[in-house]
Write a protein that holds these residues in place. Structure first.
Motif, PDB file in Angstrom:
ATOM      1  N   GLU A  81      84.235  -8.213  -8.647  1.00 33.84           N
ATOM      2  CA  GLU A  81      83.949  -9.688  -8.594  1.00 33.84           C
ATOM      3  C   GLU A  81      83.441 -10.323  -7.352  1.00 33.84           C
ATOM      4  O   GLU A  81      82.535 -10.894  -7.291  1.00 33.84           O
ATOM      5  CB  GLU A  81      85.207 -10.359  -9.145  1.00 33.84           C
ATOM      6  N   TYR A  82      84.132  -9.706  -6.287  1.00 34.77           N
ATOM      7  CA  TYR A  82      83.755 -10.244  -4.928  1.00 34.77           C
ATOM      8  C   TYR A  82      82.390  -9.444  -4.862  1.00 34.77           C
ATOM      9  O   TYR A  82      81.518 -10.216  -3.946  1.00 34.77           O
ATOM     10  CB  TYR A  82      84.594  -9.582  -3.716  1.00 34.77           C
ATOM     11  N   LEU A  83      82.151  -8.470  -4.930  1.00 42.29           N
ATOM     12  CA  LEU A  83      80.739  -7.646  -4.705  1.00 42.29           C
ATOM     13  C   LEU A  83      79.596  -8.347  -5.377  1.00 42.29           C
ATOM     14  O   LEU A  83      78.473  -8.901  -4.774  1.00 42.29           O
ATOM     15  CB  LEU A  83      80.920  -6.205  -5.164  1.00 42.29           C
ATOM     16  N   LYS A  84      79.989  -8.845  -6.752  1.00 45.13           N
ATOM     17  CA  LYS A  84      78.981  -9.557  -7.277  1.00 45.13           C
ATOM     18  C   LYS A  84      78.646 -10.833  -6.896  1.00 45.13           C
ATOM     19  O   LYS A  84      77.637 -11.337  -6.790  1.00 45.13           O
ATOM     20  CB  LYS A  84      79.391  -9.512  -8.795  1.00 45.13           C
ATOM     21  N   TYR A  85      79.793 -11.462  -6.605  1.00 42.57           N
ATOM     22  CA  TYR A  85      79.871 -12.924  -6.035  1.00 42.57           C
ATOM     23  C   TYR A  85      79.091 -12.862  -4.667  1.00 42.57           C
ATOM     24  O   TYR A  85      77.820 -13.748  -4.327  1.00 42.57           O
ATOM     25  CB  TYR A  85      81.047 -13.457  -5.665  1.00 42.57           C
ATOM     26  N   THR A  86      79.022 -11.654  -3.763  1.00 41.43           N
ATOM     27  CA  THR A  86      78.218 -11.725  -2.490  1.00 41.43           C
ATOM     28  C   THR A  86      76.779 -11.406  -3.001  1.00 41.43           C
ATOM     29  O   THR A  86      76.005 -12.063  -2.365  1.00 41.43           O
ATOM     30  CB  THR A  86      78.782 -10.647  -1.672  1.00 41.43           C
ATOM     31  N   LEU A  87      76.575 -10.747  -3.892  1.00 44.12           N
ATOM     32  CA  LEU A  87      75.418 -10.293  -4.020  1.00 44.12           C
ATOM     33  C   LEU A  87      74.575 -11.384  -4.845  1.00 44.12           C
ATOM     34  O   LEU A  87      73.154 -11.599  -4.740  1.00 44.12           O
ATOM     35  CB  LEU A  87      75.201  -9.041  -4.941  1.00 44.12           C
ATOM     36  N   ASP A  88      75.323 -11.926  -5.715  1.00 40.79           N
ATOM     37  CA  ASP A  88      74.664 -13.047  -6.688  1.00 40.79           C
ATOM     38  C   ASP A  88      74.151 -14.203  -5.584  1.00 40.79           C
ATOM     39  O   ASP A  88      73.180 -14.813  -6.094  1.00 40.79           O
ATOM     40  CB  ASP A  88      75.771 -13.833  -7.319  1.00 40.79           C
ATOM     41  N   GLN A  89      74.334 -14.367  -4.253  1.00 38.75           N
ATOM     42  CA  GLN A  89      73.861 -15.432  -3.635  1.00 38.75           C
ATOM     43  C   GLN A  89      72.472 -15.123  -3.022  1.00 38.75           C
ATOM     44  O   GLN A  89      71.683 -15.702  -2.392  1.00 38.75           O
ATOM     45  CB  GLN A  89      74.840 -15.676  -2.238  1.00 38.75           C
ATOM     46  N   TYR A  90      72.082 -13.818  -3.246  1.00 35.52           N
ATOM     47  CA  TYR A  90      70.789 -13.179  -2.413  1.00 35.52           C
ATOM     48  C   TYR A  90      70.001 -12.501  -3.403  1.00 35.52           C
ATOM     49  O   TYR A  90      68.786 -12.299  -3.062  1.00 35.52           O
ATOM     50  CB  TYR A  90      71.467 -12.321  -1.427  1.00 35.52           C
ATOM     51  N   VAL A  91      70.436 -12.232  -4.463  1.00 37.01           N
ATOM     52  CA  VAL A  91      69.557 -11.193  -5.354  1.00 37.01           C
ATOM     53  C   VAL A  91      68.427 -11.809  -5.711  1.00 37.01           C
ATOM     54  O   VAL A  91      67.329 -11.203  -6.433  1.00 37.01           O
ATOM     55  CB  VAL A  91      70.377 -10.639  -6.814  1.00 37.01           C
ATOM     56  N   GLU A  92      68.221 -13.263  -5.865  1.00 37.07           N
ATOM     57  CA  GLU A  92      66.790 -13.808  -6.280  1.00 37.07           C
ATOM     58  C   GLU A  92      65.867 -13.486  -5.239  1.00 37.07           C
ATOM     59  O   GLU A  92      64.583 -13.605  -5.561  1.00 37.07           O
ATOM     60  CB  GLU A  92      66.926 -15.521  -6.632  1.00 37.07           C
ATOM     61  N   ASN A  93      66.083 -13.066  -4.175  1.00 43.06           N
ATOM     62  CA  ASN A  93      65.358 -12.930  -3.119  1.00 43.06           C
ATOM     63  C   ASN A  93      65.120 -11.281  -2.716  1.00 43.06           C
ATOM     64  O   ASN A  93      66.042 -10.580  -3.387  1.00 43.06           O
ATOM     65  CB  ASN A  93      65.612 -13.422  -1.534  1.00 43.06           C
ATOM     66  N   ALA A 118      81.136   0.205 -12.344  1.00 52.37           N
ATOM     67  CA  ALA A 118      80.502  -0.606 -11.235  1.00 52.37           C
ATOM     68  C   ALA A 118      78.962  -0.599 -11.296  1.00 52.37           C
ATOM     69  O   ALA A 118      78.233  -1.682 -11.350  1.00 52.37           O
ATOM     70  CB  ALA A 118      80.861  -0.267  -9.869  1.00 52.37           C
ATOM     71  N   TYR A 119      78.625   0.673 -11.497  1.00 55.05           N
ATOM     72  CA  TYR A 119      76.988   0.839 -11.379  1.00 55.05           C
ATOM     73  C   TYR A 119      76.326   0.211 -12.682  1.00 55.05           C
ATOM     74  O   TYR A 119      75.237  -0.415 -12.616  1.00 55.05           O
ATOM     75  CB  TYR A 119      76.706   2.375 -11.619  1.00 55.05           C
ATOM     76  N   LYS A 120      77.237   0.244 -13.905  1.00 52.58           N
ATOM     77  CA  LYS A 120      76.884  -0.620 -15.154  1.00 52.58           C
ATOM     78  C   LYS A 120      76.716  -2.091 -14.817  1.00 52.58           C
ATOM     79  O   LYS A 120      75.802  -2.890 -15.625  1.00 52.58           O
ATOM     80  CB  LYS A 120      77.498  -0.062 -16.275  1.00 52.58           C
ATOM     81  N   GLU A 121      77.778  -2.520 -14.018  1.00 54.58           N
ATOM     82  CA  GLU A 121      77.821  -4.170 -13.857  1.00 54.58           C
ATOM     83  C   GLU A 121      76.872  -4.501 -13.320  1.00 54.58           C
ATOM     84  O   GLU A 121      76.213  -5.505 -13.488  1.00 54.58           O
ATOM     85  CB  GLU A 121      79.172  -4.340 -13.085  1.00 54.58           C
ATOM     86  N   PHE A 122      76.062  -3.646 -12.302  1.00 53.13           N
ATOM     87  CA  PHE A 122      75.021  -4.186 -11.445  1.00 53.13           C
ATOM     88  C   PHE A 122      73.779  -3.907 -12.295  1.00 53.13           C
ATOM     89  O   PHE A 122      73.231  -2.656 -11.985  1.00 53.13           O
ATOM     90  CB  PHE A 122      75.203  -3.468 -10.135  1.00 53.13           C
ATOM     91  N   ASP A 123      73.314  -4.689 -13.101  1.00 52.73           N
ATOM     92  CA  ASP A 123      72.260  -4.589 -14.026  1.00 52.73           C
ATOM     93  C   ASP A 123      70.852  -4.692 -13.247  1.00 52.73           C
ATOM     94  O   ASP A 123      70.919  -4.905 -11.953  1.00 52.73           O
ATOM     95  CB  ASP A 123      72.336  -5.458 -15.292  1.00 52.73           C
ATOM     96  N   ARG A 124      69.842  -4.876 -13.971  1.00 50.77           N
ATOM     97  CA  ARG A 124      68.387  -5.090 -13.550  1.00 50.77           C
ATOM     98  C   ARG A 124      68.470  -6.367 -12.328  1.00 50.77           C
ATOM     99  O   ARG A 124      67.657  -6.115 -11.399  1.00 50.77           O
ATOM    100  CB  ARG A 124      67.521  -5.142 -14.468  1.00 50.77           C
ATOM    101  N   LYS A 125      69.212  -7.188 -12.898  1.00 48.81           N
ATOM    102  CA  LYS A 125      69.000  -8.431 -11.876  1.00 48.81           C
ATOM    103  C   LYS A 125      69.506  -8.010 -10.482  1.00 48.81           C
ATOM    104  O   LYS A 125      68.888  -8.461  -9.613  1.00 48.81           O
ATOM    105  CB  LYS A 125      70.225  -9.484 -12.399  1.00 48.81           C
TER     106      LYS A 125
END
Length: 417
Positions: A81-93, A118-125
């Motif tokens: 959850e923490y990893l996704k939270y961190t990445l969510d702030q920047y993945v649009e760029n 984890a690899y599956k959770e990090f989808d194309r987004k």
């Protein structure tokens, strides 16, 4: 926009990892059993939000295995959850990840099942705008892991991975001095170098820097450009990029978020420095003038907002919400005349961009995240992670309240986009 404290970039609350108020550092929750309820190991989160940009202006996220606690003391669901939270702030760029492998041991190594999840959770987004993944100090474990997951990993994603044996190899790819590298990783790197067989390559003498060209635009002061441009207050590169983007880019989705070809940016910089004309239509990429503008600001010897304003700007979050715009005006009006004129020109344009956010998705907050560290940085070292909030908030206020902040000071000879 409410003139008050903002959420972290991305507008989401940080997932609860267990925080101790005195330190603010995520705390590993103890495993169930007799020890439950007692405070256990405190640890820095392994994924660190971007301290800065790479050589192309893309955000850099670091992940350090040596900061991973023992597996039995870590809730891996919360880690994900923490990893996704961190990445969510920047993945649009466009962004990059630097993975420091040193410190991954049998005690803190996650299971293969969790890695697959984890690899599956990090989808194309998450994968689409990831431009590079640098694996530093790879071991045989990494190679084995790669063979296991290779059938699941697309060829396109695999091409983004680069293995680097030493920290110094990072310098050619990004701004090494801005990275948050744990001391354990630095020591490990030194130990690896000490074990190298044979002599180290001879030190190459670097020739003294050449004096700037009369037409130089990048890496020189505003005063230098003004003196060489017949007294024009707005640098030619800024005037041309802003003019082009105003005509053709205001409604482009993700303007200033995307990167461009590194070689193309270098070529355009060279043309400007040589005083040659640049026709952005020839490149068929609206993001090239956008990156050129950011690069110009980032390569100024002194930030546009000046080193002297750094500490006052950091104090903006301690000012009462209703008084922040007034405080911004006070700081801005204390700038040297030339810096004020150039800043006013730039912020006027960024305000125009934000007014088209229904099309380009670039609100004042989004633009502030992009431009904050391009307008101000400390005279020594790099901006800390805690400094990003006030720096971005200050920039957001400038853009949102442009008319209020800049309308009471006019400088002879100033122009607007």
């Amino acid at each position: 926009m409410a003139d008050g404290p903002a959420l972290p970039p991305g507008g989401r609350r940080r997932p609860a990892l267990g925080l101790r108020p005195s330190s603010g550092r995520p705390q590993v929750r103890p495993a169930p059993g007799p020890a439950a309820g007692r405070e256990k190991h405190l640890w820095f989160p392994p994924a660190v939000p971007p301290p800065g940009d790479d050589n192309s202006g893309r955000k850099v996220i670091t992940f350090s295995c040596c900061r991973m606690p023992p597996s039995h003391q870590l809730n891996h669901t919360r880690l994900l959850e923490y990893l996704k939270y961190t990445l969510d702030q920047y993945v649009e760029n466009d962004y990059m990840v630097v993975y420091f492998h040193y410190g991954l041991k049998s005690l803190n190594k996650p299971s293969l099942k969790w890695l697959q999840t984890a690899y599956k959770e990090f989808d194309r987004k998450y994968k689409k705008n990831l431009k590079a993944l640098y694996v530093v100090h790879p071991t045989n474990f990494i190679k084995i892991l790669w063979n296991i997951f290779k059938p699941l990993i697309s060829h396109k994603f695999g091409k983004k991975i680069t293995y680097l044996n030493y920290l110094s190899d990072l310098r050619e790819h990004l701004k090494y001095d801005q990275l948050n590298i744990p001391q354990e990783v630095i020591q490990h790197d030194e130990n690896l170098r000490a074990k190298q067989k044979g002599k180290l390559p001879p030190v190459v003498k670097i020739p003294p820097p050449r004096p700037p060209l009369p037409t130089q635009q990048f890496g020189v002061s505003l005063q230098y450009i003004k003196d060489k441009s017949k007294g024009e207050l707005i640098p030619p590169v800024m005037k041309e990029t802003v003019s082009y983007l105003k005509r053709k880019g205001l409604q482009v989705e993700g303007l200033f978020r995307r990167s461009a070809s590194v070689q193309t940016i270098k070529d355009v910089q060279k043309l400007y420095n040589q005083g040659k004309s640049v026709n952005f239509d020839d490149y068929h990429d609206i993001h090239i003038p956008a990156v050129i503008l950011k690069t110009f600001l980032r390569e100024l010897p002194q930030p546009l907002l000046t080193f002297e304003c750094y500490d006052p700007i950091l104090g903006i979050t301690s000012v009462e919400s209703s008084l922040r715009v007034t405080r911004c005006k006070q700081i801005i009006h204390g700038l040297p005349e030339h810096n004020y004129v150039v800043l006013k020109y730039l912020i006027c344009f960024l305000h125009m961009v934000s007014q088209e956010s229904i099309y380009n998705r670039m609100t004042a907050s989004s633009l502030a995240c992009v431009f904050g560290l391009n307008l101000i940085w400390p005279s020594k070292g790099t901006a800390s992670l805690s400094a990003l909030v006030p720096l971005n908030l200050f920039t957001e206020l400038l853009i949102d309240f442009y008319m209020n902040i800049f309308n009471s000071r006019t400088v002879p000879g100033e122009i607007l986009p």
